[in-house]
Design an enzyme around this catalytic site. Structure first.
Site, PDB file in Angstrom:
ATOM      1  N   GLU A   1      14.622  71.111  45.625  1.00  0.00           N
ATOM      2  CA  GLU A   1      13.357  70.418  45.919  1.00  0.00           C
ATOM      3  C   GLU A   1      13.597  68.923  46.116  1.00  0.00           C
ATOM      4  O   GLU A   1      12.919  68.287  46.921  1.00  0.00           O
ATOM      5  CB  GLU A   1      12.339  70.694  44.803  1.00  0.00           C
ATOM      6  CG  GLU A   1      11.805  72.122  44.894  1.00  0.00           C
ATOM      7  CD  GLU A   1      11.451  72.759  43.565  1.00  0.00           C
ATOM      8  OE1 GLU A   1      11.291  72.043  42.560  1.00  0.00           O
ATOM      9  OE2 GLU A   1      11.350  74.001  43.540  1.00  0.00           O
TER      10      GLU A   1
ATOM     11  N   SER B   1      13.738  82.642  40.906  1.00  0.00           N
ATOM     12  CA  SER B   1      12.918  83.779  40.477  1.00  0.00           C
ATOM     13  C   SER B   1      13.598  84.645  39.424  1.00  0.00           C
ATOM     14  O   SER B   1      13.438  85.868  39.423  1.00  0.00           O
ATOM     15  CB  SER B   1      12.486  84.619  41.682  1.00  0.00           C
ATOM     16  OG  SER B   1      11.745  83.821  42.594  1.00  0.00           O
TER      17      SER B   1
ATOM     18  N   LYS C   1       9.927  71.440  36.213  1.00  0.00           N
ATOM     19  CA  LYS C   1       9.464  70.777  37.444  1.00  0.00           C
ATOM     20  C   LYS C   1       8.318  69.818  37.102  1.00  0.00           C
ATOM     21  O   LYS C   1       8.331  69.229  36.029  1.00  0.00           O
ATOM     22  CB  LYS C   1       9.083  71.823  38.503  1.00  0.00           C
ATOM     23  CG  LYS C   1      10.206  72.849  38.686  1.00  0.00           C
ATOM     24  CD  LYS C   1      10.048  73.709  39.897  1.00  0.00           C
ATOM     25  CE  LYS C   1      11.237  74.665  39.977  1.00  0.00           C
ATOM     26  NZ  LYS C   1      11.255  75.465  41.178  1.00  0.00           N
TER      27      LYS C   1
ATOM     28  N   GLU D   1      21.457  78.208  43.246  1.00  0.00           N
ATOM     29  CA  GLU D   1      20.055  78.535  43.492  1.00  0.00           C
ATOM     30  C   GLU D   1      19.828  78.718  44.990  1.00  0.00           C
ATOM     31  O   GLU D   1      19.628  77.736  45.714  1.00  0.00           O
ATOM     32  CB  GLU D   1      19.151  77.411  42.976  1.00  0.00           C
ATOM     33  CG  GLU D   1      19.282  77.164  41.490  1.00  0.00           C
ATOM     34  CD  GLU D   1      18.030  76.538  40.905  1.00  0.00           C
ATOM     35  OE1 GLU D   1      17.506  77.088  39.934  1.00  0.00           O
ATOM     36  OE2 GLU D   1      17.557  75.526  41.441  1.00  0.00           O
TER      37      GLU D   1
ATOM     38  N   GLY E   1      11.003  80.133  43.505  1.00  0.00           N
ATOM     39  CA  GLY E   1       9.543  80.163  43.479  1.00  0.00           C
ATOM     40  C   GLY E   1       8.933  81.174  44.433  1.00  0.00           C
ATOM     41  O   GLY E   1       7.726  81.158  44.680  1.00  0.00           O
TER      42      GLY E   1
ATOM     43  N   HIS F   1      18.674  69.245  42.681  1.00  0.00           N
ATOM     44  CA  HIS F   1      17.834  70.438  42.865  1.00  0.00           C
ATOM     45  C   HIS F   1      17.374  70.517  44.321  1.00  0.00           C
ATOM     46  O   HIS F   1      17.141  69.486  44.960  1.00  0.00           O
ATOM     47  CB  HIS F   1      16.630  70.362  41.923  1.00  0.00           C
ATOM     48  CG  HIS F   1      15.859  71.643  41.900  1.00  0.00           C
ATOM     49  ND1 HIS F   1      14.928  71.953  42.857  1.00  0.00           N
ATOM     50  CD2 HIS F   1      15.918  72.698  41.058  1.00  0.00           C
ATOM     51  CE1 HIS F   1      14.438  73.158  42.589  1.00  0.00           C
ATOM     52  NE2 HIS F   1      15.014  73.634  41.516  1.00  0.00           N
TER      53      HIS F   1
ATOM     54  N   ASN G   1      13.636  74.662  33.821  1.00  0.00           N
ATOM     55  CA  ASN G   1      13.290  73.531  34.693  1.00  0.00           C
ATOM     56  C   ASN G   1      11.770  73.544  34.848  1.00  0.00           C
ATOM     57  O   ASN G   1      11.229  74.329  35.607  1.00  0.00           O
ATOM     58  CB  ASN G   1      13.996  73.710  36.046  1.00  0.00           C
ATOM     59  CG  ASN G   1      13.555  72.673  37.070  1.00  0.00           C
ATOM     60  OD1 ASN G   1      12.914  71.688  36.720  1.00  0.00           O
ATOM     61  ND2 ASN G   1      13.911  72.899  38.321  1.00  0.00           N
TER      62      ASN G   1
HETATM   63  P1  PGA Z   1      11.968  79.611  39.929  1.00  0.00           P
HETATM   64  O1  PGA Z   1      12.669  78.177  40.033  1.00  0.00           O
HETATM   65  O2  PGA Z   1      12.562  80.284  38.700  1.00  0.00           O
HETATM   66  O3  PGA Z   1      10.509  79.318  39.784  1.00  0.00           O
HETATM   67  O4  PGA Z   1      12.302  80.346  41.173  1.00  0.00           O
HETATM   68  C1  PGA Z   1      14.027  77.990  39.724  1.00  0.00           C
HETATM   69  C2  PGA Z   1      14.411  76.564  40.000  1.00  0.00           C
HETATM   70  O5  PGA Z   1      13.942  75.994  40.985  1.00  0.00           O
HETATM   71  O6  PGA Z   1      15.188  75.968  39.225  1.00  0.00           O
END
Ligand code: PGA
Length: 251
Positions: A97, A213, A11, A167, A173, A95, A9
């Site tokens: 976000e 992460s 983003k 997630e 993140g 997601h 992803n």
């Molecule tokens: P991250 O993000 O691996 O940077 O924690 C995962 C995601 O949001 O899909």
């Protein structure tokens, strides 16, 4: 047996002029990988170049969102048909976000999911609890609501086509990963919920990725868990070598 699936992803990262180089790097490193499906999900603006870059490789293309309507007065939205026309195969829906910053709800997730399925896109639907919800003992209720409302009114056949990404919001993140045991517990819960809303066959066949992460150093022990079928990777998907190392950890 479920085939593992590792998706990047991106983003809101990488210019259209940068997408092909990252994909070329990934393609080269994963070309001999077997038994793990590899997907990259760049921003909409990169998709045309990304589609050309993945052509003929074992890397599939995904988008990060999809409109619930087929066309019309929905300024700023991108339809499933537009994505299909570009050669997009997968789409991330719901997601955290999007839920946190853009008002996405289980209801809008459900509408987008139905549009994706109707167009033949393969949805990757994200669920996950916030830190305060986990600390208050509400994780099971939050996951149950997201699964039951997000997946409302779908047939077992439709549910069988979905990939789910668990997630935990507190792990995205942050560098803080769920332990393999913590993640496995939620993946098993999601499978029990699938058995409830569909049937045992769907519950056994649907792939559930972990995200939050995930990196080369922890990917193997997470994916070694019985109900973890791959990863949805953010930060570590922006470099070809770290993404490829995670893919290889799933073999
Ligand atoms: P991250 O993000 O691996 O940077 O924690 C995962 C995601 O949001 O899909």
């Amino acid at each position: 047996m479920r085939t593992k699936i590792v998706a990047g992803n991106w983003k809101m990262n990488k210019l259209p002029s940068e997408a092909a180089a990252l994909i070329d790097g990934i393609k080269d490193l994963v070309k001999d990988v077997q038994g793990v499906e590899v997907v990259v999900c760049p921003p909409f603006t990169d998709l045309k170049d990304a589609a050309a870059a993945v052509k003929g490789s074992n890397v599939a293309l995904g988008a990060q969102n999809v409109a619930w309507a087929e066309s019309g007065a929905f300024t700023g939205e991108i339809s499933a048909g537009m994505l299909k026309d570009l050669g997009v195969e997968y789409v991330i829906i719901g997601h955290s976000e999007r839920r946190q910053y853009f008002g996405e709800t289980d209801e809008t997730v459900n509408r987008r999911l139905k549009a994706a399925l109707a167009a033949g896109l393969k949805p990757i639907v994200c669920v996950g609890e916030k830190l305060e919800e986990r600390e208050a003992g509400q994780m099971p209720a939050v996951i149950e609501k997201q699964v039951k409302e997000g997946f409302a009114d779908l047939s077992p056949e439709e549910l069988a086509k979905i990939v789910i990404a668990y997630e935990p919001v507190w792990a995205i993140g942050t560098g803080k990963t769920a332990t393999p045991k913590e993640a496995q517990e939620v993946h098993a819960l999601i499978r029990r919920l699938l058995a409830e809303i569909a049937n045992a066959e769907v519950a056994t066949s649907v792939r559930i990725q972990y995200g939050g992460s995930m990196k080369p150093a922890n990917a193997k022990e997470l994916m070694d868990q019985p109900d973890i079928d791959g990863g949805l990777i953010g930060g570590a998907a922006l470099k070809a070598d770290s993404f490829a190392d995670i893919v290889k950890a799933g073999v």
